[in-house]
Design an enzyme around this catalytic site. Structure first.
Site, PDB file in Angstrom:
ATOM      1  N   SER B 125       0.839  -1.203   0.000  1.00 55.29           N
ATOM      2  CA  SER B 125       0.000   0.000   0.000  1.00 55.29           C
ATOM      3  C   SER B 125       0.873   1.252   0.000  1.00 55.29           C
ATOM      4  CB  SER B 125      -0.862  -0.026   1.266  1.00 55.29           C
ATOM      5  OG  SER B 125      -1.415   1.238   1.529  1.00 55.29           O
ATOM      6  N   TYR B 149      -0.812  -0.184  10.157  1.00 53.80           N
ATOM      7  CA  TYR B 149      -1.076  -0.863   8.888  1.00 53.80           C
ATOM      8  C   TYR B 149       0.080  -0.640   7.907  1.00 53.80           C
ATOM      9  CZ  TYR B 149      -3.431  -1.690   4.355  1.00 53.80           C
ATOM     10  OH  TYR B 149      -3.764  -2.118   3.099  1.00 53.80           O
ATOM     11  N   LYS B 153       2.691  -3.438   6.345  1.00 53.73           N
ATOM     12  CA  LYS B 153       2.907  -3.618   4.899  1.00 53.73           C
ATOM     13  C   LYS B 153       4.386  -3.419   4.552  1.00 53.73           C
ATOM     14  CE  LYS B 153      -1.231  -4.575   3.237  1.00 53.73           C
ATOM     15  NZ  LYS B 153      -1.481  -5.920   2.672  1.00 53.73           N
TER      16      LYS B 153
END
Lengths: 327, 327
Positions: B125, B149, B153
């Site tokens: 992402s 998050y 990633k």
């Protein structure tokens, strides 16, 4: 102030503890107690004005990290790691010690809760960077490690930043240059010759140079490494924002320039003890290493390294050879 | 060719599988069998010319990854993740699914051994990047995620590169832009309004815009996301070297430009359904997001995104509204 040092029996750990034994303080606070641990029990430094508890521990074993942080140390210095060569040779061991061990430590700190938020200093490495590089690697250059060791250090940096952002601890990671001149015996690290070509001739012994004279590298002294740790432990982290991983300053120098400095400090006889014996394996490994940095942020935060190679060599002679060149 | 898709019940996963059901192939090879899994069992796509095995699984549970790779799938597409907002709200769940789940998958592949080396496509992402940013984020800009998050990633990317370098699998990570227009109901993601201000008016419903018109963001359509997955699955990875994590192309567009495109495609009545209701919480979150990229590498490797917002809106009308604007 209670200090916990993990990896305290290594070269940098020992020198750091010995320095603290002379100052009695870290980050402007008097040390009341130091807990020192490593895979082999570290020795307490002579004449320390604080209590030392020394123990042998494997940080990657379940429960060890919890026990170490149970005493709620105010400052934690995490130096423990499997070195680059070993992490490459033994994939599972490298991930277990360098990644799982670090994660277990971070999780144990988080689990204490109750407002506990120690300063945590983590030694990372310029191995988080991988070739091809710009001429000087700036503070916003990306991390593409070319070794499992560099990968594990880069992951540790990411975790440190996230755990700090979430308020579980107050972390600072410092990317150490290659430390030159490392005292002691030659080791099998691919970078070992950078120290060897100075240390051995200064002790009157022959040294092997496996790469060309124009190979450039990023180095700092053991004294600088100790200063980085002390400065990181006392740093005002408000100025860091979310970017808590810092490339430490160093000296960008070629092998030829190192040898010229040896000649200036120790004379041509020392230089004549260097034997050139190219090793294609080491030549290839070293070709993927960073050569030069622009560590603007660390400099602006007050981290300092040596201005030239002569200073680094003289520090080694003072600290390790009692001021006397051997041979 | 045996394909394993983990996270196959999500929006991108479903569209990817539906596309494969029409082509019957991936990376130039006919699909003989597809194993589709997610936390809820995915449905097999209608009319697929290959066998589908669908199952519900928690990738972070012990043994699940081993079972999934036991059939030695040739291509593995790993889409499974807890989304940004949930990973921020539930620290432990985010690390368990997004980090432990990914690590378990990578380790299960490594454990097969015996020359097994599947192609692995991992969706990363643009959340691996954190402000402050340059005007355009280039391919060598560093990763300083500002969410758990994004951290998870970024760690997945580092592990993917190291496991690929060691030869355990042949990995490619693709950093998806924000996907616009997402079909379905509004969700609670902070980025949800980027789709909502188009999707709702196109269906004749009111939409809330919580940020200013000059907010700029990096978007691509669901069609583009499916193309990224297909292209990554078939990519010649020899050209990637050690740098296997790629920022996907997208469109850098302001909210105002999105609304202008809506007006061109669907008329002023659609635009009048957008109600401006600034939300300081969303304004603050969005301020830390990337706005523009220079994804030179992905473009040179043949990844393509939409040239303008009108194309993205028209694709949504074709794919989701049967070609008809509602209201």
């Amino acid at each position: 102030m209670h200090l916990l040092v993990i990896g305290a029996a290594g070269m940098v750990g020992r020198k750091f503890i010995e320095k603290l034994a002379t100052t009695g303080a870290l980050g402007g606070k008097a040390i009341a107690k130091a807990t020192l641990t490593d895979v082999v029990a570290p020795s307490a430094p002579a004449g320390a004005p604080f209590a030392c508890a020394c123990s042998a521990n494997d940080l990657s074993a379940p429960g060890v990290a919890e026990t170490l942080v149970a005493g709620r140390p105010d400052t934690i210095v995490h130096l423990a790691a499997i070195v680059s060569g070993e992490a490459e040779a033994d994939f599972e061991k490298g991930y277990r010690i360098n990644l799982d061990g670090t994660q277990r430590l971070f999780e144990a700190i988080r689990a204490v809760g109750d407002g506990y938020r120690p300063r945590l200093v983590f030694t990372s490495s310029i191995a988080v960077f991988g070739a091809p590089f710009p001429d000087k690697i700036g503070d916003t250059f990306f991390h593409t490690p070319l070794t499992s060791y560099g990968t594990q250090k880069a992951i540790g940096e990411l975790l440190l930043a996230d755990y700090s952002r979430r308020g579980f601890f107050d972390g600072v990671a410092i990317r150490l240059p290659t430390i030159v001149v490392r005292p002691g015996k030659p080791n099998k690290a691919a970078s070992g010759f950078f120290s060897g070509i100075l240390r051995e001739p200064l002790a009157g012994q022959e040294a092997i140079l496996p790469v060309a004279d124009d190979v450039r590298h990023w180095v700092a002294s053991p004294r600088a490494a100790v200063h980085f740790l002390e400065h990181a432990a006392g740093l005002d982290t408000d100025g860091l924002g979310a970017r808590r991983n810092l490339t430490m300053p160093g000296l960008s120098v070629t092998v030829g320039e190192m040898i010229a400095a040896l000649g200036r400090v120790a004379g041509p006889k020392a230089v004549s003890l260097i034997r050139r014996e190219p090793d294609p394996v080491i030549v290839k490994i070293v070709a993927g290493w960073p050569r030069n940095f622009d560590p603007e942020r660390a400099l602006s935060l007050g981290f300092k390294a040596e201005p030239d190679m002569d200073t680094i060599i003289r520090a080694h002679i003072e600290d390790e050879l009692g001021g006397k060149i051997g041979g």
